[in-house]
Design a protein around this motif. Structure first.
Motif, PDB file in Angstrom:
ATOM      1  N   VAL A 160      -1.793  -7.748  -6.457  1.00 25.49           N
ATOM      2  CA  VAL A 160      -0.386  -7.723  -6.046  1.00 25.49           C
ATOM      3  C   VAL A 160      -0.242  -7.030  -4.690  1.00 25.49           C
ATOM      4  CG1 VAL A 160       1.926  -6.908  -6.635  1.00 25.49           C
ATOM      5  CG2 VAL A 160       0.426  -7.774  -8.431  1.00 25.49           C
ATOM      6  N   GLU A 161      -0.971  -5.938  -4.511  1.00 31.42           N
ATOM      7  CA  GLU A 161      -0.932  -5.247  -3.217  1.00 31.42           C
ATOM      8  C   GLU A 161      -1.427  -6.152  -2.092  1.00 31.42           C
ATOM      9  OE1 GLU A 161      -2.127  -1.024  -2.832  1.00 31.42           O
ATOM     10  OE2 GLU A 161      -2.597  -1.161  -4.971  1.00 31.42           O
ATOM     11  N   SER A 162      -2.545  -6.839  -2.344  1.00 33.28           N
ATOM     12  CA  SER A 162      -3.097  -7.733  -1.330  1.00 33.28           C
ATOM     13  C   SER A 162      -2.109  -8.822  -0.978  1.00 33.28           C
ATOM     14  CB  SER A 162      -4.412  -8.336  -1.838  1.00 33.28           C
ATOM     15  OG  SER A 162      -4.978  -9.191  -0.877  1.00 33.28           O
ATOM     16  N   ALA A 163      -1.428  -9.368  -1.983  1.00 30.21           N
ATOM     17  CA  ALA A 163      -0.431 -10.411  -1.734  1.00 30.21           C
ATOM     18  C   ALA A 163       0.744  -9.863  -0.916  1.00 30.21           C
ATOM     19  CB  ALA A 163       0.070 -10.971  -3.066  1.00 30.21           C
ATOM     20  N   LEU A 164       1.190  -8.666  -1.244  1.00 27.73           N
ATOM     21  CA  LEU A 164       2.295  -8.050  -0.494  1.00 27.73           C
ATOM     22  C   LEU A 164       1.923  -7.850   0.971  1.00 27.73           C
ATOM     23  CD1 LEU A 164       3.508  -5.301  -3.023  1.00 27.73           C
ATOM     24  CD2 LEU A 164       4.788  -7.316  -2.296  1.00 27.73           C
ATOM     25  N   ARG A 165       0.675  -7.449   1.193  1.00 25.52           N
ATOM     26  CA  ARG A 165       0.234  -7.161   2.557  1.00 25.52           C
ATOM     27  C   ARG A 165       0.238  -8.399   3.447  1.00 25.52           C
ATOM     28  NH1 ARG A 165      -2.526  -2.694   3.658  1.00 25.52           N
ATOM     29  NH2 ARG A 165      -3.915  -3.844   5.035  1.00 25.52           N
ATOM     30  N   GLN A 166       0.185  -9.585   2.833  1.00 26.50           N
ATOM     31  CA  GLN A 166       0.191 -10.812   3.637  1.00 26.50           C
ATOM     32  C   GLN A 166       1.546 -11.041   4.298  1.00 26.50           C
ATOM     33  OE1 GLN A 166      -2.845 -11.724   4.037  1.00 26.50           O
ATOM     34  NE2 GLN A 166      -3.260 -10.225   2.400  1.00 26.50           N
ATOM     35  N   ARG A 223       4.175   1.833  -3.606  1.00 25.45           N
ATOM     36  CA  ARG A 223       3.930   2.396  -2.274  1.00 25.45           C
ATOM     37  C   ARG A 223       3.671   1.293  -1.250  1.00 25.45           C
ATOM     38  NH1 ARG A 223      -0.503   6.961  -3.593  1.00 25.45           N
ATOM     39  NH2 ARG A 223      -0.432   7.254  -1.328  1.00 25.45           N
ATOM     40  N   THR A 224       2.881   0.283  -1.650  1.00 24.24           N
ATOM     41  CA  THR A 224       2.643  -0.849  -0.747  1.00 24.24           C
ATOM     42  C   THR A 224       3.936  -1.626  -0.514  1.00 24.24           C
ATOM     43  OG1 THR A 224       0.363  -1.026  -1.537  1.00 24.24           O
ATOM     44  CG2 THR A 224       1.260  -2.933  -0.391  1.00 24.24           C
ATOM     45  N   LEU A 225       4.738  -1.781  -1.557  1.00 21.60           N
ATOM     46  CA  LEU A 225       6.023  -2.468  -1.431  1.00 21.60           C
ATOM     47  C   LEU A 225       6.929  -1.747  -0.437  1.00 21.60           C
ATOM     48  CD1 LEU A 225       8.010  -4.670  -2.403  1.00 21.60           C
ATOM     49  CD2 LEU A 225       8.672  -3.120  -4.255  1.00 21.60           C
ATOM     50  N   LEU A 226       6.963  -0.427  -0.480  1.00 21.79           N
ATOM     51  CA  LEU A 226       7.765   0.359   0.465  1.00 21.79           C
ATOM     52  C   LEU A 226       7.298   0.130   1.897  1.00 21.79           C
ATOM     53  CD1 LEU A 226       8.005   3.690  -1.579  1.00 21.79           C
ATOM     54  CD2 LEU A 226       9.975   2.340  -0.799  1.00 21.79           C
ATOM     55  N   HIS A 227       5.991   0.106   2.088  1.00 26.73           N
ATOM     56  CA  HIS A 227       5.447  -0.149   3.424  1.00 26.73           C
ATOM     57  C   HIS A 227       5.875  -1.531   3.933  1.00 26.73           C
ATOM     58  CE1 HIS A 227       2.401   3.171   2.905  1.00 26.73           C
ATOM     59  NE2 HIS A 227       2.691   3.298   4.172  1.00 26.73           N
ATOM     60  N   VAL A 228       5.759  -2.525   3.065  1.00 21.29           N
ATOM     61  CA  VAL A 228       6.067  -3.899   3.471  1.00 21.29           C
ATOM     62  C   VAL A 228       7.552  -4.060   3.763  1.00 21.29           C
ATOM     63  CG1 VAL A 228       6.123  -6.293   2.659  1.00 21.29           C
ATOM     64  CG2 VAL A 228       4.078  -4.903   2.294  1.00 21.29           C
ATOM     65  N   VAL A 233       2.261  -1.427   7.741  1.00 22.28           N
ATOM     66  CA  VAL A 233       1.216  -1.527   6.720  1.00 22.28           C
ATOM     67  C   VAL A 233      -0.032  -0.814   7.200  1.00 22.28           C
ATOM     68  CG1 VAL A 233       0.304  -3.725   7.570  1.00 22.28           C
ATOM     69  CG2 VAL A 233       0.091  -3.155   5.140  1.00 22.28           C
ATOM     70  N   GLY A 234      -0.694  -0.144   6.278  1.00 24.80           N
ATOM     71  CA  GLY A 234      -1.928   0.559   6.601  1.00 24.80           C
ATOM     72  C   GLY A 234      -3.136  -0.230   6.146  1.00 24.80           C
ATOM     73  N   PRO A 235      -4.325   0.363   6.195  1.00 29.95           N
ATOM     74  CA  PRO A 235      -5.534  -0.331   5.744  1.00 29.95           C
ATOM     75  C   PRO A 235      -5.485  -0.546   4.236  1.00 29.95           C
ATOM     76  CG  PRO A 235      -6.024   1.964   6.257  1.00 29.95           C
ATOM     77  CD  PRO A 235      -4.621   1.714   6.708  1.00 29.95           C
ATOM     78  N   PRO A 236      -6.190  -1.556   3.728  1.00 33.59           N
ATOM     79  CA  PRO A 236      -6.179  -1.821   2.285  1.00 33.59           C
ATOM     80  C   PRO A 236      -6.707  -0.645   1.494  1.00 33.59           C
ATOM     81  CG  PRO A 236      -7.213  -3.634   3.488  1.00 33.59           C
ATOM     82  CD  PRO A 236      -7.031  -2.515   4.454  1.00 33.59           C
ATOM     83  N   ARG A 237      -6.186  -0.493   0.284  1.00 39.98           N
ATOM     84  CA  ARG A 237      -6.653   0.569  -0.604  1.00 39.98           C
ATOM     85  C   ARG A 237      -7.992   0.164  -1.193  1.00 39.98           C
ATOM     86  NH1 ARG A 237      -5.447   1.872  -6.325  1.00 39.98           N
ATOM     87  NH2 ARG A 237      -4.244  -0.056  -6.454  1.00 39.98           N
TER      88      ARG A 237
END
Length: 634
Positions: A160-166, A223-228, A233-237
């Motif tokens: 889910v995080e990876s998808a959000l980062r896109q 946390r990733t959702l907040l960034h997006v 966006v930062g580096p992947p976890r």
């Protein structure tokens, strides 16, 4: 040309052939636990009397369905193919499309399987926003309710995080200007689908806020959702590995354009999260979510951040405590809430910082600095106050307990106090005097020249020289051996003070062997480099004079060569000539050494040997340029 991967329906035949070959060869390769058809699990169940009946579907933990062994092998081979890379975009797109076609209908199982999760995380950055949106749509279901289960899964959360980062690639598709209008509409619809799924996930988080932010895996998705939503966006976890030291440096964030809807959604999400602020002071995962929320808002939405900081402080200050005692003193000593307070201090504006000190820290700084947890917020406050008039008041209170703080081993407090003195330009003489007293080298005055090794080792005069306080000023020669990290940081901060005479006098009393030890030490090399580069031309000349005879050994050292390069870059032409004259006779040794050969090339020593006039001309030109730029910076 390899165009893609065979569909899953053909995999059993491929595996059957592999199995025949293994039986004929008589040698079997070690297989992944998930590929053995669950034999280990079957043996455990058999021992417990839980052997599955014929026709019964295998169950995972808690009755959850698991990805079958054949599919696990398939996704492992997908990962191997991804590692090989693709020569053409068309080949890559076809491959991604084929794999995602196999994922369709079982995205939840794939995402929550370890092998499938890793493969999907690598595949999504190669997919179009439309394809990423389709994966998210399947994970969430029609109502989005499926997001909760997947996001709170150890493996699914990463997907889910990876998808959000896109979403950071949204601008690439929203700003494309294809000649075909139909293509343009498809691109907008593609990016729009991913946008709608992100908003759908955000709604699920708002509906289940306390469960998400308090969950060890779900909190990372929030946390990733907040960034997006904020547009950074930062580096992947990455998963923490046993035995590997975790670096806690702040991640570098990359900004990107966001849809208008995200602007409003971020405000809505933060409002919902603030309803669960009580969790931020009791739960470590929830505290991390609030830290992220404040950090991204400070970067992208300063006004919103200011409101959130105010409301957070109002909540923390309103909790009941003993009469006349600030409730913040309790939170400062707690692991979860103290980290949140550290973030608040780092992001605070001038007035909030002043209120924090006057209302909560004042009168308790030394006690907090002695606490194993609360000393970290004290360090943040000391750093943040360096830019304001608040610092002298904070210094006057904290300096009274320096020796006690040193005895407690909280060296970070002392280092930060020195760094704030260097940054603010205030209280520097008081800080130096306090350190001399704390390390017992203030009286008699002859002990002043011993301060540098004491500071670097963080040992008092009596301990370092193994003498009794009654023995007076006599001391025996002690080779420089113990240089610690915080001692190095302390001296580097002191090297930025306006008055550095004590340090430089102490440096000149060290033997050439001690100077070589400093230059070759991981912590000491930074000290020597700081003292050389911050000195005047005259002071630098005195230090380089003491280093004469050590240049060749320094050049052949991994760390010493760095110090030598720094000294060269800040040296005058005459000083460079002296260094070159010492190095040139050892040409064969230097050119064959893995570190010194770089020194030989950077110093242009071949020119020095064969075309000295030309070398002199080049060095003079570089010196003039350096002086010009330093004048401009000043």
């Amino acid at each position: 040309m390899r165009t893609g991967l065979l569909p899953c329906v053909e995999i059993p035949n491929m595996l059957a052939k592999d199995g025949e070959q293994l039986q004929k060869g008589g040698v079997r390769k070690r297989r992944h636990p998930a590929e053995d058809g669950g034999s280990a699990e079957w043996k455990k169940k058999k021992n417990r009397g839980e052997e599955e009946k014929p026709g019964q579907k295998p169950r995972g933990d808690g009755g959850r369905k698991r990805l079958d062994a054949l599919s696990v092998g398939y996704f492992r081979r997908v990962g191997e193919r991804l590692s090989e890379g693709f020569e053409e975009d068309e080949e890559r797109e076809m491959f991604v499309g084929n794999v995602l076609a196999e994922v369709k209908g079982k995205a939840g199982l794939v995402a929550t399987d370890r092998t499938g999760s890793i493969t999907l995380q690598r595949l999504l950055p190669l997919s179009s926003p439309d394809q990423v949106g389709e994966v998210l749509a399947e994970l969430g279901g029609e109502s989005g309710a499926g997001f909760k289960e997947v996001s709170c899964d150890r493996c699914g959360g990463h997907v889910v995080e990876s998808a959000l980062r896109q979403m950071s690639r949204w601008e690439e598709f929203s700003q494309k200007d294809p000649s075909n209008e139909e293509e343009e509409e498809e691109e907008e619809e593609s990016a729009g689908m991913l946008e709608s799924q992100v908003l759908s996930l955000s709604q699920v988080v708002k509906d289940n806020g306390s469960e998400f932010i308090g969950h060890v895996h779900g909190s990372h998705v929030v946390r990733t959702l907040l960034h997006v939503l904020a547009g950074c966006v930062g580096p992947p976890r990455t998963e923490a590995q046993p035995g590997v030291k975790e670096h806690r440096a702040a991640p570098q964030l990359t900004d990107f354009e966001i849809p208008t809807s995200f602007w409003y959604e971020l405000k809505s999400l933060t409002e919902t999260l603030m309803e669960n602020i009580n969790l931020s002071v009791t739960d470590g995962a929830a505290s991390a979510v609030f830290q992220t929320m404040l950090t991204v808002c400070h970067r992208k939405r300063p006004k919103l951040c200011k409101q959130l900081l105010k409301r957070t402080m109002e909540y923390l200050s309103s909790r009941s405590s003993a009469p006349g005692v600030s409730p913040l003193l309790v939170f400062l000593k707690d692991q979860a809430s103290s980290r949140l307070i550290e973030t608040i201090i780092q992001l605070s504006h001038k007035s909030l910082l002043r209120d924090l000190y006057k209302g909560h820290f004042k009168g308790s700084l030394v006690d907090l600095a002695l606490h194993p947890i609360a000393n970290f917020p004290v360090q943040r406050l000391t750093a943040a106050s360096a830019e304001h008039k608040l610092f002298p008041k904070l210094f006057d209170e904290l300096v009274q307990g320096v020796e006690a703080v040193l005895a407690a081993g909280h060296m970070g407090v002392i280092v930060q106090l020195a760094e704030s003195c260097a940054e603010s330009g205030e209280k520097q003489d008081d800080m130096m005097r306090c350190l001399l007293n704390s390390f017992h080298c203030a009286e008699p005055g002859s002990r002043h020249v011993c301060c540098l090794p004491l500071f670097m080792s963080l040992l008092t005069y009596e301990v370092y020289y193994q003498t009794d306080a009654t023995e007076g000023s006599t001391q025996k020669e002690v080779p420089l051996t113990s240089i610690c990290y915080h001692g190095s940081r302390l001296v580097q901060a002191l090297a930025r003070f306006k008055e550095r005479s004590h340090l430089l006098s102490s440096l000149r009393t060290l033997s050439p062997a001690d100077l070589l030890t400093m230059a070759s030490d991981p912590s000491g090399s930074h000290v020597l480099q700081a003292l050389i580069t911050t000195s005047s031309d005259k002071g630098r000349g005195k230090i380089l004079k003491r280093l004469e005879g050590q240049y060749v050994q320094m050049a052949c050292s991994r760390l010493g060569s760095r110090v030598l390069e720094a000294a060269w870059n800040s040296a005058a032409v005459s000083q460079r000539q002296s260094i070159a004259q010492e190095l040139v006779p050892s040409e064969s040794k230097l050119r064959s050494d893995q570190f010194a050969r770089h020194v030989w090339a950077k110093f242009g020593l071949s020119h020095f040997v064969h075309r000295r006039a030309h070398w002199q001309e080049i060095q003079t030109g570089e010196s003039k340029k350096r002086k010009l730029f330093s004048d401009l910076l000043e």
